[in-house]
Design a protein around this motif. Structure first.
Motif, mmCIF file in Angstrom:
data_model
loop_
_atom_site.group_PDB
_atom_site.id
_atom_site.type_symbol
_atom_site.label_atom_id
_atom_site.label_comp_id
_atom_site.label_asym_id
_atom_site.label_seq_id
_atom_site.Cartn_x
_atom_site.Cartn_y
_atom_site.Cartn_z
ATOM 1 N N GLN A 203 15.281 4.338 -11.581
ATOM 2 C CA GLN A 203 16.216 4.349 -10.463
ATOM 3 C C GLN A 203 15.668 3.535 -9.288
ATOM 4 N N LEU A 204 16.530 2.746 -8.681
ATOM 5 C CA LEU A 204 16.154 1.979 -7.498
ATOM 6 C C LEU A 204 16.684 2.690 -6.258
ATOM 7 N N VAL A 205 15.916 2.610 -5.173
ATOM 8 C CA VAL A 205 16.301 3.220 -3.903
ATOM 9 C C VAL A 205 16.567 2.105 -2.901
ATOM 10 N N PHE A 206 17.713 2.195 -2.211
ATOM 11 C CA PHE A 206 18.087 1.151 -1.258
ATOM 12 C C PHE A 206 18.230 1.729 0.143
ATOM 13 N N LEU A 207 17.647 1.034 1.105
ATOM 14 C CA LEU A 207 17.787 1.357 2.517
ATOM 15 C C LEU A 207 18.595 0.226 3.140
ATOM 16 N N ASN A 208 19.834 0.547 3.548
ATOM 17 C CA ASN A 208 20.733 -0.492 4.073
ATOM 18 C C ASN A 208 20.807 -1.684 3.122
ATOM 19 N N GLU A 209 20.964 -1.389 1.839
ATOM 20 C CA GLU A 209 21.142 -2.387 0.778
ATOM 21 C C GLU A 209 19.869 -3.182 0.464
ATOM 22 N N ARG A 210 18.715 -2.768 1.016
ATOM 23 C CA ARG A 210 17.427 -3.407 0.714
ATOM 24 C C ARG A 210 16.662 -2.516 -0.253
ATOM 25 N N ASP A 211 16.165 -3.095 -1.318
ATOM 26 C CA ASP A 211 15.421 -2.341 -2.323
ATOM 27 C C ASP A 211 14.073 -1.905 -1.729
ATOM 28 N N VAL A 212 13.908 -0.577 -1.573
ATOM 29 C CA VAL A 212 12.666 -0.049 -0.990
ATOM 30 C C VAL A 212 11.962 0.886 -1.976
ATOM 31 N N THR A 213 12.267 0.741 -3.254
ATOM 32 C CA THR A 213 11.735 1.638 -4.274
ATOM 33 C C THR A 213 10.214 1.740 -4.217
ATOM 34 N N SER A 214 9.538 0.613 -4.065
ATOM 35 C CA SER A 214 8.072 0.614 -3.988
ATOM 36 C C SER A 214 7.584 0.912 -2.584
ATOM 37 N N ALA A 215 8.272 0.385 -1.590
ATOM 38 C CA ALA A 215 7.832 0.534 -0.198
ATOM 39 C C ALA A 215 7.748 1.992 0.238
ATOM 40 N N ILE A 216 8.630 2.836 -0.266
ATOM 41 C CA ILE A 216 8.628 4.244 0.167
ATOM 42 C C ILE A 216 7.493 5.050 -0.454
ATOM 43 N N ARG A 217 6.716 4.436 -1.349
ATOM 44 C CA ARG A 217 5.578 5.125 -1.977
ATOM 45 C C ARG A 217 4.250 4.726 -1.338
ATOM 46 N N VAL B 291 3.947 5.959 4.503
ATOM 47 C CA VAL B 291 5.149 6.783 4.305
ATOM 48 C C VAL B 291 4.748 8.174 3.816
ATOM 49 N N THR B 292 3.865 8.214 2.832
ATOM 50 C CA THR B 292 3.413 9.497 2.290
ATOM 51 C C THR B 292 2.778 10.367 3.374
ATOM 52 N N ARG B 293 2.033 9.737 4.255
ATOM 53 C CA ARG B 293 1.325 10.488 5.295
ATOM 54 C C ARG B 293 2.274 11.109 6.317
ATOM 55 N N HIS B 294 3.420 10.478 6.547
ATOM 56 C CA HIS B 294 4.310 10.923 7.616
ATOM 57 C C HIS B 294 5.584 11.619 7.142
ATOM 58 N N VAL B 295 5.871 11.603 5.841
ATOM 59 C CA VAL B 295 7.162 12.102 5.371
ATOM 60 C C VAL B 295 7.337 13.601 5.616
ATOM 61 N N SER B 296 6.263 14.372 5.534
ATOM 62 C CA SER B 296 6.395 15.807 5.800
ATOM 63 C C SER B 296 6.783 16.075 7.247
ATOM 64 N N ASP B 297 6.214 15.292 8.170
ATOM 65 C CA ASP B 297 6.553 15.450 9.590
ATOM 66 C C ASP B 297 8.020 15.122 9.829
ATOM 67 N N VAL B 298 8.474 14.037 9.211
ATOM 68 C CA VAL B 298 9.865 13.607 9.377
ATOM 69 C C VAL B 298 10.822 14.641 8.783
ATOM 70 N N SER B 299 10.484 15.152 7.611
ATOM 71 C CA SER B 299 11.395 16.069 6.913
ATOM 72 C C SER B 299 11.357 17.494 7.463
ATOM 73 N N ARG C 163 -8.670 10.945 -1.574
ATOM 74 C CA ARG C 163 -7.746 10.883 -0.446
ATOM 75 C C ARG C 163 -6.377 11.417 -0.840
ATOM 76 N N LEU C 164 -5.945 11.048 -2.035
ATOM 77 C CA LEU C 164 -4.652 11.500 -2.534
ATOM 78 C C LEU C 164 -4.641 13.017 -2.702
ATOM 79 N N LYS C 165 -5.716 13.566 -3.231
ATOM 80 C CA LYS C 165 -5.820 15.016 -3.414
ATOM 81 C C LYS C 165 -5.735 15.728 -2.057
ATOM 82 N N ASN C 166 -6.422 15.200 -1.066
ATOM 83 C CA ASN C 166 -6.376 15.795 0.271
ATOM 84 C C ASN C 166 -4.976 15.713 0.870
ATOM 85 N N GLU C 167 -4.302 14.573 0.648
ATOM 86 C CA GLU C 167 -2.942 14.398 1.166
ATOM 87 C C GLU C 167 -1.986 15.398 0.524
ATOM 88 N N ILE C 168 -2.148 15.636 -0.789
ATOM 89 C CA ILE C 168 -1.277 16.581 -1.493
ATOM 90 C C ILE C 168 -1.519 18.001 -0.998
#
Length: 224
Positions: A77-91, A95-103, A172-177
């Motif tokens: 599945q591809l993810v689009f932000l305003n019709e721009r493919d952001v499938t990889s960018a959102i990973r 983004v990972t560091r801040h998504v919990s704060d945003v959500s 680092r990933l383990k700590n982030e999770i």
């Protein structure tokens, strides 16, 4: 003819929700909705637009200006932000560091829930996230709560990022999770909790096929 149902799959970061949800949806010929990707897309937009993760009003205004859509492809599945493919960018790490704060913001989640419920309104949906069974689809015929050890979840995400060419440090990933688990389960707005009528499924040591087969079994019973 068997009825179409709503399937809600919740659980902590990297428990395997998206992976198995996509396969289950494909097997049942259902729509798949990755709610986590929606929050990640908003987080990416906020980072690009200079909106602080703790600025609830700014985030809500930004969310109301953007479109987040999905496109099914044979290989995923591809993810689009305003019709721009952001499938990889959102990973990416930022983004990972801040998504919990945003959500974590109540108004942001309320708007996202409206969008997610609209997508699911006709049934025949598999949706994964952290509050699907409790808030988004409280009447879903099948609710699954996936869990796995922190170590296994970190290794899954590490391998996934390596395959995608995203530089990643395991520790680092383990700590982030671990941090994300704490943030998601203690936030005031729609915290990560298992719905009372959800089936707990520990995926530690299970293959993707084994997890998918179990969920399809549960779905078969729910559709009868």
């Amino acid at each position: 003819m068997k009825k179409t149902i709503q399937i809600a799959i919740d659980g902590p970061a990297s428990a395997g929700k998206s992976t198995v949800a996509k396969i289950v949806a494909n097997q049942l010929h259902y729509i798949y909705c990755d709610t986590g990707a929606m929050y990640r897309a908003l987080t990416l937009a906020a980072l690009e637009e200079g909106v602080a993760p703790d600025d609830e009003e700014g985030l809500l205004a930004l969310l109301n200006k953007i479109s987040i859509t999905f496109q099914q492809q044979p290989d995923g599945q591809l993810v689009f932000l305003n019709e721009r493919d952001v499938t990889s960018a959102i990973r990416q790490h930022d983004v990972t560091r801040h998504v919990s704060d945003v959500s974590a913001h109540k108004q942001v989640r309320e708007e996202m829930v409206k969008r997610q419920q609209q997508i699911a309104s006709d049934g025949g949906i598999v949706m994964d996230g952290r509050d699907i069974g409790t808030m988004v689809l409280p009447n879903a015929e099948l609710k699954i709560f996936l869990v796995a050890s922190v170590e296994e979840r970190a290794m899954r995400r590490y391998k996934e990022n390596q395959e995608k060419g995203i530089p990643t440090d395991y520790d680092r990933l383990k700590n982030e999770i671990e941090l994300r688990d704490f943030q998601d389960s203690t936030r005031q707005a729609s915290p990560l909790v298992q719905a009372d009528d959800a089936i707990l499924l520990d995926t530690t040591g299970l293959s993707i096929k084994e997890v998918v087969d179990r969920i399809l079994n549960y779905a078969e019973n729910a559709r009868n």
